[in-house]
Write a protein that holds these residues in place. Structure first.
Motif, PDB file in Angstrom:
ATOM      1  N   SER A 288      -9.005  42.104  27.355  1.00  0.00           N
ATOM      2  CA  SER A 288      -8.277  42.552  28.540  1.00  0.00           C
ATOM      3  C   SER A 288      -8.869  41.915  29.801  1.00  0.00           C
ATOM      4  O   SER A 288      -8.128  41.446  30.677  1.00  0.00           O
TER       5      SER A 288
ATOM      6  N   ASP B  95     -11.119  44.372  22.141  1.00  0.00           N
ATOM      7  CA  ASP B  95      -9.950  44.626  22.980  1.00  0.00           C
ATOM      8  C   ASP B  95     -10.302  44.729  24.458  1.00  0.00           C
ATOM      9  O   ASP B  95      -9.574  44.197  25.310  1.00  0.00           O
TER      10      ASP B  95
ATOM     11  N   TYR C 141      -3.482  36.408  21.219  1.00  0.00           N
ATOM     12  CA  TYR C 141      -3.036  35.877  22.500  1.00  0.00           C
ATOM     13  C   TYR C 141      -3.022  34.356  22.463  1.00  0.00           C
ATOM     14  O   TYR C 141      -3.949  33.734  21.936  1.00  0.00           O
TER      15      TYR C 141
ATOM     16  N   GLU D 264       1.512  37.287  23.796  1.00  0.00           N
ATOM     17  CA  GLU D 264       0.851  37.960  22.674  1.00  0.00           C
ATOM     18  C   GLU D 264       1.793  37.923  21.473  1.00  0.00           C
ATOM     19  O   GLU D 264       2.984  38.173  21.588  1.00  0.00           O
TER      20      GLU D 264
ATOM     21  N   ASN E 140      -6.960  39.143  32.259  1.00  0.00           N
ATOM     22  CA  ASN E 140      -6.867  39.360  33.709  1.00  0.00           C
ATOM     23  C   ASN E 140      -7.427  38.162  34.470  1.00  0.00           C
ATOM     24  O   ASN E 140      -6.838  37.708  35.456  1.00  0.00           O
TER      25      ASN E 140
END
Length: 134
Positions: free
Chosen positions: A23, A19, A54, A49, A27
């Motif tokens: 992330s 996770d 994703y 998502e 970004n």
């Protein structure tokens, strides 16, 4: 005319996703799309998502091979570099291509690499999906 249709499943690993790493990747992806104005292409790009996974969806159509289409190709290369577990396809039809004017080509993203393949489902466009001029 150039038309393209594609999807990518984003993952940081070919085994199990992290996770925190995801992330960071999301970004970076968002920054890349903004920096290179990929969002302003002659079509759409959607990063979303679904059920904890994703995905990127792209689609577009231009009169000629232009920088906005090249940016979509570059996006696939960028995702291959930053998210090695990602996989997906990009179908491209360019009727001005010297070696593929009557067929789709497919960019295949898998295991951190992007390669070009010939399409066997919709090609040759004439007669598989269109009639020849009479």
């Amino acid at each position: 005319m150039v038309e393209y249709y594609g999807w990518i499943s984003i993952s940081d690993s070919t085994y199990e996703s992290d996770d925190g790493e995801m992330s960071l990747i999301l970004n970076k992806l968002s920054s890349y799309i903004t920096e290179y104005k990929v969002q302003n292409a002659s079509g759409f790009i959607n990063v979303h998502e679904v059920n904890g996974s994703y995905q990127v969806m792209v689609s577009g159509n231009t009169n000629h091979l232009s920088q906005d289409v090249i940016e979509i190709f570059n996006l696939y290369e960028y995702i291959a570099r930053i998210a090695i577990g990602s996989y997906g396809l990009l179908y491209i039809r360019n009727d001005e291509s010297l070696d593929a004017c009557n067929e789709f080509e497919v960019l295949v993203l898998a295991r951190g690499k992007v390669r070009k393949e010939k399409d066997t489902f919709l090609s040759p466009c004439i007669p598989v999906i269109e009639d020849d001029e009479e």
